[in-house]
Scaffold this active site. Structure first.
Site, PDB file in Angstrom:
ATOM      1  N   LYS A 226       0.739  -1.167   0.045  1.00  0.00           N
ATOM      2  CA  LYS A 226       0.019  -0.050  -0.025  1.00  0.00           C
ATOM      3  C   LYS A 226       0.687   1.054  -0.078  1.00  0.00           C
ATOM      4  O   LYS A 226       2.093   1.062   0.297  1.00  0.00           O
ATOM      5  CB  LYS A 226      -0.888   0.061   1.290  1.00  0.00           C
ATOM      6  CG  LYS A 226      -0.214  -0.181   2.339  1.00  0.00           C
ATOM      7  CD  LYS A 226      -0.858  -0.712   3.654  1.00  0.00           C
ATOM      8  CE  LYS A 226      -0.192  -0.686   5.163  1.00  0.00           C
ATOM      9  NZ  LYS A 226      -0.701  -1.535   6.145  1.00  0.00           N
TER      10      LYS A 226
ATOM     11  N   TYR B 126      14.872  30.288   9.748  1.00  0.00           N
ATOM     12  CA  TYR B 126      13.646  31.024  10.461  1.00  0.00           C
ATOM     13  C   TYR B 126      13.634  30.999  11.838  1.00  0.00           C
ATOM     14  O   TYR B 126      13.834  30.165  12.610  1.00  0.00           O
ATOM     15  CB  TYR B 126      12.113  30.297  10.159  1.00  0.00           C
ATOM     16  CG  TYR B 126      12.042  30.550   8.630  1.00  0.00           C
ATOM     17  CD1 TYR B 126      11.950  31.623   7.999  1.00  0.00           C
ATOM     18  CD2 TYR B 126      11.905  29.378   7.533  1.00  0.00           C
ATOM     19  CE1 TYR B 126      11.799  31.932   6.614  1.00  0.00           C
ATOM     20  CE2 TYR B 126      11.774  29.590   6.300  1.00  0.00           C
ATOM     21  CZ  TYR B 126      11.416  30.767   5.764  1.00  0.00           C
ATOM     22  OH  TYR B 126      11.452  30.852   4.483  1.00  0.00           O
TER      23      TYR B 126
HETATM   24  C1  LIG Z   1      -0.063  -2.097   6.581  1.00  0.00           C
HETATM   25  C2  LIG Z   1      -0.505  -3.743   7.153  1.00  0.00           C
HETATM   26  C3  LIG Z   1       0.225  -4.752   7.344  1.00  0.00           C
HETATM   27  C4  LIG Z   1       1.694  -4.598   7.024  1.00  0.00           C
HETATM   28  O1  LIG Z   1       2.232  -4.132   8.440  1.00  0.00           O
HETATM   29  P1  LIG Z   1       3.844  -4.322   8.330  1.00  0.00           P
HETATM   30  O2  LIG Z   1       4.026  -3.596   9.911  1.00  0.00           O
HETATM   31  O3  LIG Z   1       4.376  -3.080   7.609  1.00  0.00           O
HETATM   32  O4  LIG Z   1       4.381  -5.564   8.212  1.00  0.00           O
HETATM   33  C5  LIG Z   1      -0.253  -5.886   7.507  1.00  0.00           C
HETATM   34  N1  LIG Z   1      -1.774  -5.999   7.668  1.00  0.00           N
HETATM   35  C6  LIG Z   1      -2.420  -5.001   7.615  1.00  0.00           C
HETATM   36  C7  LIG Z   1      -4.116  -5.149   7.843  1.00  0.00           C
HETATM   37  C8  LIG Z   1      -2.038  -3.650   7.232  1.00  0.00           C
HETATM   38  O5  LIG Z   1      -2.849  -2.613   7.095  1.00  0.00           O
END
Ligand SMILES: *Cc1c(COP(=O)(O)O)cnc(C)c1O
Length: 399
Positions: free
Chosen positions: A59, A287
């Site tokens: 994702k 800044y």
């Molecule tokens: C993002 C996600 C993962 C992967 O998690 P990691 O900690 O990056 O391995 C697994 N299951 C779900 C439901 C997620 O949203």
């Protein structure tokens, strides 16, 4: 199942910024080592019991690593399935290669329902209302919509509450337009609280044991994200894992499981020195004079800032590597430029490379160091590297 992917599609080179003279140097860039990604997934797979399905979680543009290149390499390196957050991401994967099942991890918006049939993605179901909606899609399209039932064992986000799982399970099973292909849960504290993770795992197992008419051999049963792999139980009914962060070479925890499995960082993050200056003691830097020089200093102005993903949180606390040495960030990080102290260094010139995450000679900054300075978590660091930053791909093979 037939799977097709052109061998090198999308891997040739990084996304170029839209308008830039072809021979101009990058001001800030991320290097993605696809060979390291391949070695990581192969080593993780080899450490897991045989027959475990590997769901590669990609994702958010594959955690900022670039969907096209990352997914193409994962397809050729042993991923069995992909998991994404939305329909657009699923469509991107379908463009790269077909035949890999894609699980949509998030809730699906009513306006997205129809794409379930078009893209043949697997929906996550948490409620009876979703059963109704998705089954209408299946009925209309004249096909079975594949679904995974999600059970909430203590994350408090998606999923049917575990005590109510039986009813929803029956509803799905009895629906003529849905095909139940998996059941899963998600851990809330896998990287911080082993006891609570064990508790959630036990609830999940108990809930599965209570489900009547459960044919485990025909279902994917999964719970483990990267951090939870620590307490993965070989030989249990779990037959799949969902791995995100670990395949990109970052351990979300310091403890033991898979400790013998070497993973390498896939991404490094770099910029350049734009200008070198001397300024006298007492000069305010950046800044609001967020730093005041305590001595006459030799400074470098770096050509990157929060507009590239170097977080404001690293102001006055972060370090970068210049000339193979760690140098402190002075004052506030600005949108496009950041000042660092190079007083202790020899000759530094405009154009010299600067490293935020990665190696330069003997100096190394890993994501964990960067997180500490920036006040971020590793997942967030990757997602914060902006669109302005070209991703440059090393396409070496894994060996
Ligand atoms: C993002 C996600 C993962 C992967 O998690 P990691 O900690 O990056 O391995 C697994 N299951 C779900 C439901 C997620 O949203």
């Amino acid at each position: 199942m037939v799977r097709t992917t052109p061998p090198l599609k999308g891997e040739a080179h990084g996304k170029e910024p839209s308008i830039v003279p072809l021979d101009s140097p990058y001001r800030c860039w991320a290097e993605i080592d696809l060979g390291a990604l391949e070695r990581n997934i192969k080593r993780i797979r080899a450490a897991l019991p045989r027959g475990i399905q590997y769901l590669a979680v990609v994702k958010a543009d594959a955690y900022g690593h670039g969907m096209a290149q990352t997914v193409a390499r994962l397809m050729r390196s042993g991923a069995d399935m992909f998991a994404v957050a939305n329909m657009g991401e699923a469509a991107e994967i379908l463009e790269i290669g077909s035949g890999w099942p894609i699980l949509l991890l998030s809730a699906i918006l009513p306006g997205e329902d129809r794409y379930l049939a078009d893209y043949n993605v697997i929906a996550t179901i948490s409620t009876a209302e979703e059963v109704k909606r998705f089954s209408q899609v299946g009925k209309k399209a004249g096909k079975l919509i594949p679904v995974h039932l999600k059970i909430d064992t203590g994350m408090g986000r998606l999923g049917v509450w575990h005590e109510e799982a039986q009813a929803l399970y029956e509803t799905i099973r009895n629906n003529p337009h849905l095909k139940l292909e998996g059941i899963f849960t998600h851990f809330s504290s896998a990287d911080s609280d082993r006891e609570f993770t064990d508790h959630q795992r036990a609830i999940f197992i108990e809930t599965l044991d209570k489900l009547q008419n459960l044919d485990r051999s025909r279902l994917l049963i999964h719970a483990d994200n990267s951090a939870a792999l620590e307490s993965f139980i070989p030989g249990s009914s779990f037959n799949a894992v969902r791995v995100g962060l670990l395949q990109f070479g970052v351990r979300p925890y310091k403890r033991s499981f898979l400790a013998n499995v070497k993973v390498e960082p896939v991404l490094s993050f770099h910029s350049r020195v734009g200008l070198v200056r001397n300024l006298p003691e007492g000069t305010g830097i950046s800044y609001h004079r967020t730093h005041v020089l305590e001595k006459d200093s030799h400074l470098a102005v770096i050509t990157a800032g929060y507009g590239d993903g170097l977080p404001l949180g690293a102001s006055n606390s972060g370090k970068v590597i210049v000339g193979g040495q760690l140098c402190p960030i002075l004052g506030r990080v600005t949108m496009d430029q950041t000042v660092v102290d190079i007083t202790s260094l020899g000759k530094v010139q405009p154009g010299d490379p600067v490293t935020f995450i990665g190696r330069q000679e003997d100096a190394f900054i890993d994501v964990t160091d960067f997180c500490r300075w920036a006040g971020q978590i590793s997942w967030e660091v990757f997602c914060s590297i902006t669109k302005r930053v070209p991703r440059i791909y090393r396409t070496d093979s894994a060996v």
